[in-house]
Design an enzyme around this catalytic site. Structure first.
Site, PDB file in Angstrom:
ATOM      1  N   LYS A  25       0.821  -1.213   0.000  1.00 44.96           N
ATOM      2  CA  LYS A  25       0.000   0.000   0.000  1.00 44.96           C
ATOM      3  C   LYS A  25       0.853   1.260   0.000  1.00 44.96           C
ATOM      4  O   LYS A  25       2.033   1.228   0.369  1.00 44.96           O
ATOM      5  CB  LYS A  25      -0.894   0.005   1.242  1.00 44.96           C
ATOM      6  CG  LYS A  25      -2.136  -0.832   1.061  1.00 44.96           C
ATOM      7  CD  LYS A  25      -2.935  -0.339  -0.112  1.00 44.96           C
ATOM      8  CE  LYS A  25      -4.365  -0.767  -0.090  1.00 44.96           C
ATOM      9  NZ  LYS A  25      -5.032  -0.489  -1.375  1.00 44.96           N
TER      10      LYS A  25
ATOM     11  N   GLU B 299       1.139   0.823  -9.984  1.00 46.39           N
ATOM     12  CA  GLU B 299      -0.010   0.992 -10.879  1.00 46.39           C
ATOM     13  C   GLU B 299       0.318   1.681 -12.197  1.00 46.39           C
ATOM     14  O   GLU B 299      -0.509   1.666 -13.104  1.00 46.39           O
ATOM     15  CB  GLU B 299      -1.166   1.732 -10.174  1.00 46.39           C
ATOM     16  CG  GLU B 299      -0.923   3.205  -9.889  1.00 46.39           C
ATOM     17  CD  GLU B 299      -0.209   3.468  -8.568  1.00 46.39           C
ATOM     18  OE1 GLU B 299       0.296   2.505  -7.964  1.00 46.39           O
ATOM     19  OE2 GLU B 299      -0.149   4.636  -8.147  1.00 46.39           O
TER      20      GLU B 299
ATOM     21  N   ASP C  16     -14.239   1.179  -7.196  1.00 44.13           N
ATOM     22  CA  ASP C  16     -13.055   2.002  -6.874  1.00 44.13           C
ATOM     23  C   ASP C  16     -12.908   3.164  -7.863  1.00 44.13           C
ATOM     24  O   ASP C  16     -12.130   4.081  -7.625  1.00 44.13           O
ATOM     25  CB  ASP C  16     -11.782   1.148  -6.813  1.00 44.13           C
ATOM     26  CG  ASP C  16     -11.465   0.465  -8.126  1.00 44.13           C
ATOM     27  OD1 ASP C  16     -12.375   0.303  -8.973  1.00 44.13           O
ATOM     28  OD2 ASP C  16     -10.296   0.092  -8.324  1.00 44.13           O
TER      29      ASP C  16
HETATM   30  N1  LIG Z   1     -13.093  -3.419  -6.279  1.00 46.56           N
HETATM   31  C1  LIG Z   1     -11.864  -3.902  -6.367  1.00 46.56           C
HETATM   32  O1  LIG Z   1     -11.308  -4.416  -5.397  1.00 46.56           O
HETATM   33  C2  LIG Z   1     -11.145  -3.871  -7.677  1.00 46.56           C
HETATM   34  C3  LIG Z   1     -10.018  -4.669  -7.887  1.00 46.56           C
HETATM   35  C4  LIG Z   1      -9.407  -4.642  -9.156  1.00 46.56           C
HETATM   36  C5  LIG Z   1      -9.935  -3.812 -10.159  1.00 46.56           C
HETATM   37  N2  LIG Z   1     -11.021  -3.035  -9.885  1.00 46.56           N
HETATM   38  C6  LIG Z   1     -11.645  -2.154 -10.888  1.00 46.56           C
HETATM   39  O2  LIG Z   1     -12.372  -2.933 -11.840  1.00 46.56           O
HETATM   40  C7  LIG Z   1     -12.539  -2.157 -13.023  1.00 46.56           C
HETATM   41  C8  LIG Z   1     -12.179  -2.981 -14.253  1.00 46.56           C
HETATM   42  O3  LIG Z   1     -10.783  -3.240 -14.232  1.00 46.56           O
HETATM   43  P1  LIG Z   1     -10.065  -4.073 -15.394  1.00 46.56           P
HETATM   44  O4  LIG Z   1      -8.677  -4.334 -14.930  1.00 46.56           O
HETATM   45  O5  LIG Z   1     -10.909  -5.209 -15.834  1.00 46.56           O
HETATM   46  O6  LIG Z   1     -10.032  -2.974 -16.568  1.00 46.56           O
HETATM   47  P2  LIG Z   1      -9.831  -3.276 -18.132  1.00 46.56           P
HETATM   48  O7  LIG Z   1      -9.371  -2.006 -18.741  1.00 46.56           O
HETATM   49  O8  LIG Z   1      -9.026  -4.515 -18.319  1.00 46.56           O
HETATM   50  O9  LIG Z   1     -11.324  -3.598 -18.650  1.00 46.56           O
HETATM   51  C9  LIG Z   1     -12.354  -2.653 -18.704  1.00 46.56           C
HETATM   52  C10 LIG Z   1     -13.217  -3.014 -19.907  1.00 46.56           C
HETATM   53  O10 LIG Z   1     -14.401  -2.207 -19.873  1.00 46.56           O
HETATM   54  C11 LIG Z   1     -14.785  -2.023 -21.215  1.00 46.56           C
HETATM   55  N3  LIG Z   1     -15.780  -0.950 -21.305  1.00 46.56           N
HETATM   56  C12 LIG Z   1     -15.606   0.403 -21.253  1.00 46.56           C
HETATM   57  N4  LIG Z   1     -16.801   1.020 -21.386  1.00 46.56           N
HETATM   58  C13 LIG Z   1     -17.751   0.039 -21.498  1.00 46.56           C
HETATM   59  C14 LIG Z   1     -19.159   0.042 -21.654  1.00 46.56           C
HETATM   60  N5  LIG Z   1     -19.850   1.180 -21.728  1.00 46.56           N
HETATM   61  N6  LIG Z   1     -19.795  -1.150 -21.725  1.00 46.56           N
HETATM   62  C15 LIG Z   1     -19.127  -2.313 -21.667  1.00 46.56           C
HETATM   63  N7  LIG Z   1     -17.776  -2.372 -21.530  1.00 46.56           N
HETATM   64  C16 LIG Z   1     -17.108  -1.219 -21.442  1.00 46.56           C
HETATM   65  C17 LIG Z   1     -13.469  -1.704 -21.904  1.00 46.56           C
HETATM   66  O11 LIG Z   1     -13.563  -1.838 -23.308  1.00 46.56           O
HETATM   67  C18 LIG Z   1     -12.545  -2.738 -21.257  1.00 46.56           C
HETATM   68  O12 LIG Z   1     -12.470  -3.936 -22.013  1.00 46.56           O
HETATM   69  C19 LIG Z   1     -11.657  -0.918 -12.814  1.00 46.56           C
HETATM   70  O13 LIG Z   1     -12.457   0.146 -12.371  1.00 46.56           O
HETATM   71  C20 LIG Z   1     -10.709  -1.345 -11.738  1.00 46.56           C
HETATM   72  O14 LIG Z   1     -10.171  -0.241 -11.011  1.00 46.56           O
HETATM   73  C21 LIG Z   1     -11.615  -3.048  -8.667  1.00 46.56           C
END
Ligand SMILES: NC(=O)c1ccc[n+]([C@@H]2O[C@H](COP(=O)([O-])OP(=O)(O)OC[C@H]3O[C@@H](n4cnc5c(N)ncnc54)[C@H](O)[C@@H]3O)[C@@H](O)[C@H]2O)c1
Length: 370
Positions: A75, A118, A270
Site C-alpha cells: 500500500k 499501478e 473504486d
Molecule cells: N473493487 C476492487 O477491489 C477492484 C479490484 C481490481 C480492479 N477493480 C476495478 O475494476 C474495473 C475494471 O478493471 P479491469 O482491470 O478489468 O479494466 P480493463 O481495462 O481490463 O477492462 C475494462 C473493460 O471495460 C470495457 N468498457 C468500457 N466502457 C464500457 C461500456 N460502456 N460497456 C461495456 N464495456 C465497457 C473496456 O472496453 C474494457 O475492455 C476498474 O475500475 C478497476 O479499477 C476493482
C-alpha cells in the site's frame, strides 16, 4: 542491494510486499533482505519462514527504513512511513498519488525515488502490476455473487450452477477486460449461463475466441444493457474508461425492473461504480439492499484473500524488483516499462498525469535526473 519490507500498517491490509518465496529469489540473486517481525502474519508466513528463505528479521519498521536501500511494500506509505524515507532510497509499491496531495508532499520532501506499481507498463499496452489484482477481483466477484444469491443473505435463493433439471443462474458481466474475463471464466466454470457486454469490437472478437461459445458476447448499448440486466440473476460491473470515472450504465430507475433478490457486484466501485445506486462497502459489511436488489461494492476486494493476492502480486513485481535491486536507479533509465512507473524522483514529480491532477510542476525524468 539491501532490500527492506516493513509490515503493512494501513487498516485491514493483510498483504505483504515480499512473500518468503520472493525473498528466496532476491537472496539467490545476491541481495540481502530485511523483514520487519510479523510482516507476513496476514498471509500466515512466520518470521521463521522468512529466516529459512534467507531474510534477516528486525524488530521495527524504523530499523527496516534506516538500513534498506530499497523498500518494497503493497500500500501507499502512511504518514509515519513517508517521514522515514530518504534521498537515495527507492520505494516500490502502489502509490495512487493523483488524489493524495498529502502523500505527494511527503514523498517529495523525503527526496526518495518512488516507483508506483499501478503505472508500470508492459510491451502489450497493459498494466502488469494492476492486472493480478483485477484477476483476483474478477474471480472473487462470482464467489461474492454466489454468497449474496443465497436466501438468508437476501438473494433469490439460487445456486449459481443449478442442478440437473434445474436451470443455472444467469450472470451478466458488463466490461470484458481483465476483471470481466476472470469473472466470466469463473461463472462459466460453475455452470452459469454467462453473457459479457463489451464496448470494444476487437475485445469482443478475442472473448468470442477465448470462450469458444461457452459465454455469449454482446455489444454494449443502452438497449443491450437494459435487456440483459433485467433478465439477470447477478450483474458484475467491470467497466473501465481509462482516466475517467466509471460510466453509470445502470440507473436507479432501471433497478425496479430487475428481478427481486438479484445481485449487483460492482467491482468498478473504486472508480465510482457503474451502477447509480452503488456506494462503497467493506469486507466487514459487504452488502446492502436497494429496491430489492442486493449490492456488493467492496472497494478492495483482493484484501479478502491476502494469501492469493500477495502471491499473485509478488509473481508480477518480482522481475521488476530484481531489476531495481540489481541495477538501482539505472534500471529505471534502461527499462521503459519500469520508467513508466517512476512517479517521484528526488523531490520532483516525474509522472505527468499525477502532476497535472495535483496541480504541481512536472519534471520529465531526463530533466529531473540531469
Ligand atoms: N473493487 C476492487 O477491489 C477492484 C479490484 C481490481 C480492479 N477493480 C476495478 O475494476 C474495473 C475494471 O478493471 P479491469 O482491470 O478489468 O479494466 P480493463 O481495462 O481490463 O477492462 C475494462 C473493460 O471495460 C470495457 N468498457 C468500457 N466502457 C464500457 C461500456 N460502456 N460497456 C461495456 N464495456 C465497457 C473496456 O472496453 C474494457 O475492455 C476498474 O475500475 C478497476 O479499477 C476493482
Amino acid at each position: 542491494m539491501k532490500v527492506g519490507v516493513p509490515k503493512e500498517i494501513k487498516t485491514h491490509e493483510y498483504r505483504v510486499g515480499l512473500t518468503p518465496g520472493a525473498v528466496r529469489e532476491y537472496v539467490a540473486a545476491g541481495h540481502s533482505v530485511l523483514i520487519e517481525t510479523n510482516a507476513g502474519a496476514g498471509i500466515g508466513a512466520t518470521d521463521e519462514n522468512y529466516r529459512k528463505a534467507g531474510a534477516t528479521i528486525v524488530g521495527s519498521a524504523q530499523e527496516v527504513f534506516a538500513s534498506s536501500e530499497m523498500i518494497v511494500k503493497v500500500k501507499e506509505p502512511q504518514p509515519s512511513e513517508w517521514t522515514q524515507l530518504r534521498e537515495n532510497q527507492i520505494l516500490f509499491t502502489y502509490l495512487h498519488l493523483a488524489p493524495d496531495p498529502e502523500q505527494a508532499k511527503g514523498l517529495l520532501k523525503s527526496g526518495c525515488t518512488a516507483i508506483a506499481y499501478e503505472t508500470v507498463t508492459d510491451g502489450h499496452g497493459g498494466l502488469p502490476l494492476l492486472a493480478p489484482m483485477s484477476e483476483v477481483a474478477g474471480r472473487l466477484a462470482i464467489e461474492a455473487a454466489g454468497a449474496a444469491l443465497r436466501r438468508h443473505a437476501g438473494g433469490r435463493g439460487l445456486l449459481i450452477g443449478g442442478v440437473p433439471g434445474v436451470p443455472a443462474a444467469r450472470i451478466v458481466v458488463v466490461g470484458g477486460g481483465v476483471v470481466g474475463t476472470h469473472a466470466a471464466r469463473m461463472a462459466a466454470g460453475l455452470g452459469a449461463e454467462v453473457t459479457i457486454l463489451e464496448r470494444s469490437i476487437p475485445r469482443l472478437r478475442e472473448l468470442d475466441e477465448l470462450f469458444e461459445g461457452r459465454v455469449r458476447t454482446r455489444f454494449s448499448t443502452i438497449d443491450a444493457v437494459e435487456e440483459e440486466v433485467f433478465a439477470a440473476d447477478a450483474v458484475i460491473g467491470a467497466v473501465l474508461v481509462p482516466g475517467a470515472s466509471a460510466p453509470k450504465l445502470v440507473s436507479r430507475g432501471m433497478l425496479s425492473s430487475m428481478r427481486k433478490g438479484s445481485v449487483i457486484v460492482d467491482v468498478a466501485i473504486d472508480q465510482g461504480g457503474c451502477f447509480e445506486t452503488s456506494r462503497p462497502t467493506t469486507h466487514a459489511d459487504p452488502t446492502y439492499e436497494t429496491n430489492g436488489v442486493i449490492h456488493y461494492c467492496v472497494a478492495n476486494m483482493p484484501g479478502a484473500v491476502p494469501l492469493t493476492s500477495s502471491q499473485a502480486l509478488n509473481n508480477a513485481t518480482l522481475p521488476f524488483g530484481l531489476a531495481l535491486a540489481g541495477k538501482g536507479f539505472a534500471a529505471v533509465l534502461e527499462n521503459p516499462y519500469l520508467r513508466a512507473g517512476l512517479n517521484v524522483y528526488r523531490g520532483r514529480l516525474t509522472y505527468k498525469a499525477v502532476a497535472e491532477s495535483l496541480g504541481l510542476p512536472f519534471s520529465p525524468i531526463e530533466q529531473a535526473a540531469a
